[in-house]
Enzyme design. Structure first.
Site: not given
Ligand code: FAD
Ligand code: NAG
Ligand code: NAG
Length: 588
Positions: A514
């Site tokens: 997280h």
């Molecule tokens: C293994 C795991 C289990 C988890 N379990 C849970 C759970 O059960 N419940 C829960 O609520 N949360 C859970 N989490 C946490 C939650 O999934 C994350 O906090 C959340 O998804 C993050 O969202 P975000 O939009 O900030 O980033 P992300 O969803 O990570 O999105 C970022 C995106 O940007 C893309 N990206 C990055 N840099 C570039 C670039 N330079 N060019 C193009 N694309 C790029 C990446 O590929 C990615 O697709 C878990 C996370 C993980 C990793």
């Protein structure tokens, strides 16, 4: 240009037909199409089904080397997908994602594949991009459409009330927050069915006085509850990528395997209203053949970073927004000095135990959580899972087994997560290549409050393990006593011994993934998520959080994508109305 490299993404407005497969269509893309034709199991999400976004999703190689859009969303992750879908209602949107489509990776599409996806990270395009923080804790981030919501454990729960009430600089419109959560929930959440381990944990939490019992709810309430899941009843994953089925197909293009190298910033315009301000005018991205593409914004448009807590600060630094001396040390031309880019990076410490139970267990990811007395200073959250994992028994053990090959056993886990946290770390570049993970350090337990909460959480965990509900999972051990068979360290024997429990916290710390921060509100972005000092550039993702919302963040990140999309559309509409009104006003 050789004919095979001719961009094949159809222009806007002509997208009703399917793209015609040509002989040089990349094989990965064909595979993607093929997978879309397979009948999907389980309930489909509302609207046209979870993969209807295939119509406007293409490999980046098929995109023109230059094109313009109203909004360019960088990162097709948990916040990026709902944001892009929402903005496309009335504007031309490009969504750039460095990974492939989730359907290309069968193991991530179902609940049983959770651990396999996390472990199989050898390929440079694996959907789980592994990293180890400088604290020595292995971690992971999504590299696939849907982002980390496409590789996570699927537990879904809204934020705690304080997250909105104490939010720095941002005044949440709670009616819109609620509507946005509901929009997400209709599409991607399901009520899980509790089986052996999860029901025992529920009962154990209640015995350990984590009360009242709140049954199934998406709300963050003190006590023990069953949360929603993004896995449906057949165990099939739904993720933020599904929310793209709400997009206007005429207005959106999604590019896969498109790595954004940097944001293009205009120099300050001496003549303009904000004369000292840089503004984002587009991005440079690279397809998997290394070919560069330019995506530019049209007048009134914006670039929105949704690249996550590692990706968004990394891109700002690579684009020259960050601490001046630090950027200079890398030879990056400084566009804007901001000392806080990459600072205030957090990860919630997780500690717990794993056991090999005495009775067979069903596979489960997190379904039940315990939230001790609403956000008391020393409260931490309790969650549990049970997984089939490869297990290497110690050599010369009681197992009559070849020590080199694993046994597959069910391992049940019970863990606690420290909310917040207070301990802050930071992010630095490892190289100038955006595809390399930045270096991160979370400084777990550098704040004594976090350690105190971990100690309280571990004690509570001990209460749950000691409950009657856990009896059946013990095995008859030496001297005929019923004991847990731990995989890894068990809890300290004397839990009144504060120092011993604190030592356990430090020694066994791991992550619940997280992690957040790096572009936090009030330091890097303002209350509207605009990058301070740069026009037409926002950050909308977990990098803006200074605390993790509720027990688990994904619900709030998907909500936030929808919410900010609606806000931006509304803002633009009222700007247009104001402009119209002032041009109609009689001149004095
Ligand atoms: C293994 C795991 C289990 C988890 N379990 C849970 C759970 O059960 N419940 C829960 O609520 N949360 C859970 N989490 C946490 C939650 O999934 C994350 O906090 C959340 O998804 C993050 O969202 P975000 O939009 O900030 O980033 P992300 O969803 O990570 O999105 C970022 C995106 O940007 C893309 N990206 C990055 N840099 C570039 C670039 N330079 N060019 C193009 N694309 C790029 C990446 O590929 C990615 O697709 C878990 C996370 C993980 C990793
Ligand atoms: C939003 O939902 C919460 C939880 O159901 C409720 O307490 C609150 O009153 C709602 N707020 C608005 C403005 O609808
Ligand atoms: C457990 O720890 C407490 C606090 O350090 C100590 O007072 C007590 O004697 C210990 N109990 C045992 C059985 O060692």
């Amino acid at each position: 240009m050789p004919p095979g490299l001719r961009p094949r993404v159809l222009p806007f407005k002509k997208m009703a037909m399917k793209p015609s497969p040509s002989p040089c269509l990349p094989t990965q893309f064909l595979l993607f199409l093929l997978l879309l034709l397979l009948p999907s199991r389980g309930e489909a999400s509302p609207q046209q089904g979870p993969t209807s976004y295939a119509r406007f999703t293409f490999d980046a190689t098929m995109f023109p080397t230059e094109a313009d859009y109203d909004y360019i969303v960088v990162g097709g992750g948990t916040a990026g997908c709902p944001l892009a879908a929402t903005l496309s209602e009335g504007h031309r949107v490009l969504l750039l994602e460095r990974g492939g489509a989730p359907q290309e990776f069968p193991s991530l599409m179902n609940q049983e594949g959770f651990l396999r996806t996390l472990v199989e990270t050898d390929a440079s395009d694996s959907p789980s991009h592994a990293f180890t923080s400088e604290d020595g804790v292995p971690n992971a981030r999504g590299r696939v459409l849907g982002g980390s919501s496409a590789i996570n454990a699927g537990f879904y729960s809204r934020a705690h009330r304080g997250f909105f009430e104490n939010s720095p600089a941002h005044d949440w419109n709670m009616a819109l927050v609620n509507k946005s959560y509901e929009w997400v929930e209709r599409a991607v959440t399901f009520q899980p069915v509790l089986r052996s381990w999860q029901s025992a944990i529920r009962d154990g939490l209640l015995e350990a006085n984590v009360t009242p019992y709140n049954g199934f709810t998406v709300h963050h309430v003190a006590g023990t509850k069953i949360g929603a899941s993004t896995f449906d009843s057949s165990g099939r994953r739904h993720s933020a990528a599904d929310l793209l089925s709400f997009a206007n197909p005429d207005n959106i293009r999604v590019a896969l395997r498109a790595s954004v190298d940097r944001i293009l910033l205009s120099s300050p315009h001496p003549g303009s209203r904000r004369r000292n301000q840089h503004a984002a005018i587009g991005v440079v991205y690279r397809d998997r053949f290394g070919r560069q593409h330019h995506a530019m914004t049209r007048p009134g448009g914006e670039v929105i970073l949704c690249a996550g807590a590692l990706g968004s600060p990394q891109l700002l630094l690579l684009s020259g927004v960050g601490p001046r001396a630090y950027l200079a040390s890398w030879g990056i031309p400084v566009a804007l000095h901001n000392p806080d880019v990459g600072n205030c990076l957090y990860d919630n410490p997780r500690n717990g135990i794993s056991i090999i139970p005495s009775v067979p267990l069903d596979h489960s990811l997190i379904q039940v959580v315990g939230i001790p007395e609403s956000d008391a200073a020393d409260a931490s959250f309790l969650e549990a899972a049970s997984n089939v994992v490869p297990f290497f028994p110690p050599s010369r053990s009681v197992f009559l087994h070849d020590p080199a090959s694993p046994l597959y056993v069910t391992v049940a886990t019970l863990m606690e997560k420290v909310p917040g946290p207070f301990s802050a770390g930071s992010l630095r570049l490892a190289s100038l290549d955006v595809r390399d993970n930045p270096l991160v350090r979370f400084n777990y337990f550098s704040s004594p409050e976090d350690l105190a909460r971990c100690v309280a959480g571990v004690r509570r965990l001990g209460d749950v393990l000691g409950s009657r509900s856990m009896e059946e999972f013990r095995r008859v051990g030496w001297w005929g006593r019923r004991e847990f068979r731990f995989v890894g360290p068990g809890l300290p024997a004397n839990r009144s011994d504060e120092a011993a429990v604190a030592e356990f916290c430090r020694r066994t710390v791991s992550t619940l993934w997280h992690y957040h921060g790096g572009c936090v509100v009030g330091k890097v972005v303002d209350g509207e998520y605009r990058v301070t000092g740069v026009g037409s550039l926002r950050v909308v993702d977990g990098s803006t959080f200074s605390v993790s919302p509720g027990t688990n963040p994904q619900a709030t990140l998907m909500m936030m994508g929808r919410y900010m999309g609606r806000k931006m559309i509304e803002e633009r509409r009222s700007r247009r109305r104001r402009r119209k009104a002032s041009s109609l006003a009689p001149h004095a």
